[in-house]
Design a protein around this motif. Structure first.
Motif, PDB file in Angstrom:
ATOM      1  N   VAL A  47      -9.105  -4.150  -4.133  1.00 22.04           N
ATOM      2  CA  VAL A  47      -7.953  -4.557  -3.340  1.00 22.04           C
ATOM      3  C   VAL A  47      -8.089  -3.996  -1.938  1.00 22.04           C
ATOM      4  CG1 VAL A  47      -5.439  -4.444  -3.181  1.00 22.04           C
ATOM      5  CG2 VAL A  47      -6.536  -4.529  -5.414  1.00 22.04           C
ATOM      6  N   LYS A  48      -7.991  -4.864  -0.965  1.00 21.75           N
ATOM      7  CA  LYS A  48      -8.049  -4.437   0.438  1.00 21.75           C
ATOM      8  C   LYS A  48      -6.656  -3.982   0.862  1.00 21.75           C
ATOM      9  CE  LYS A  48      -9.376  -6.021   4.996  1.00 21.75           C
ATOM     10  NZ  LYS A  48      -9.897  -7.141   5.779  1.00 21.75           N
ATOM     11  N   ILE A  49      -6.598  -2.804   1.489  1.00 17.32           N
ATOM     12  CA  ILE A  49      -5.318  -2.298   1.970  1.00 17.32           C
ATOM     13  C   ILE A  49      -5.404  -2.083   3.474  1.00 17.32           C
ATOM     14  CG2 ILE A  49      -4.665  -1.212  -0.196  1.00 17.32           C
ATOM     15  CD1 ILE A  49      -5.530   1.458   0.981  1.00 17.32           C
ATOM     16  N   ASN A  52      -3.140   1.350   8.122  1.00 16.52           N
ATOM     17  CA  ASN A  52      -1.925   2.097   8.435  1.00 16.52           C
ATOM     18  C   ASN A  52      -1.046   2.329   7.200  1.00 16.52           C
ATOM     19  OD1 ASN A  52      -1.097  -0.504   8.095  1.00 16.52           O
ATOM     20  ND2 ASN A  52       0.098  -0.635   9.968  1.00 16.52           N
ATOM     21  N   LYS A  53      -1.395   1.787   6.058  1.00 20.32           N
ATOM     22  CA  LYS A  53      -0.619   2.008   4.828  1.00 20.32           C
ATOM     23  C   LYS A  53      -1.510   2.688   3.805  1.00 20.32           C
ATOM     24  CE  LYS A  53       2.872  -1.365   5.355  1.00 20.32           C
ATOM     25  NZ  LYS A  53       3.922  -2.026   4.673  1.00 20.32           N
ATOM     26  N   ARG A  54      -1.327   3.963   3.638  1.00 19.17           N
ATOM     27  CA  ARG A  54      -2.120   4.740   2.676  1.00 19.17           C
ATOM     28  C   ARG A  54      -1.345   5.039   1.396  1.00 19.17           C
ATOM     29  NH1 ARG A  54      -7.256   4.226   4.018  1.00 19.17           N
ATOM     30  NH2 ARG A  54      -7.630   4.784   6.155  1.00 19.17           N
ATOM     31  N   ASN A  55      -0.018   4.847   1.409  1.00 22.53           N
ATOM     32  CA  ASN A  55       0.776   5.152   0.227  1.00 22.53           C
ATOM     33  C   ASN A  55       0.747   3.968  -0.727  1.00 22.53           C
ATOM     34  OD1 ASN A  55       1.454   7.564   1.374  1.00 22.53           O
ATOM     35  ND2 ASN A  55       3.333   6.810   2.303  1.00 22.53           N
ATOM     36  N   ILE A  56      -0.151   4.024  -1.664  1.00 20.94           N
ATOM     37  CA  ILE A  56      -0.275   2.950  -2.645  1.00 20.94           C
ATOM     38  C   ILE A  56      -0.406   3.584  -4.022  1.00 20.94           C
ATOM     39  CG2 ILE A  56      -2.759   2.804  -2.295  1.00 20.94           C
ATOM     40  CD1 ILE A  56      -2.557  -0.188  -2.916  1.00 20.94           C
TER      41      ILE A  56
END
Length: 65
Positions: A47-49, A52-56
């Motif tokens: 999954v590509k994230i 700027n969004k590290r909270n997964i």
């Protein structure tokens, strides 16, 4: 004579707990075969994230077919 049953526990990495697979086996050989079948049927998803969004949160599910 006491019969022993075997079950299978897997460890994906150090961040996850041991996972017990469904099933009981009369021999280690049968348990090993079940693990090989399980590993041949594992689905992997990449999954590509956004940077700027590290909270997964990741959820791990397993299913023996």
């Amino acid at each position: 004579m006491v019969k022993h049953l075997y079950t299978v526990w897997i460890k994906i990495d150090d961040t996850l707990p041991w996972i017990e697979l469904k099933g009981e086996y009369l021999t280690k050989k049968a348990a090993r075969k079940a693990v090989e079948e399980f590993l041949n049927n594992v689905d992997v998803k990449f999954v590509k994230i956004p940077e700027n969004k590290r909270n997964i949160k990741a959820v791990v599910t397993t299913k023996v077919t």
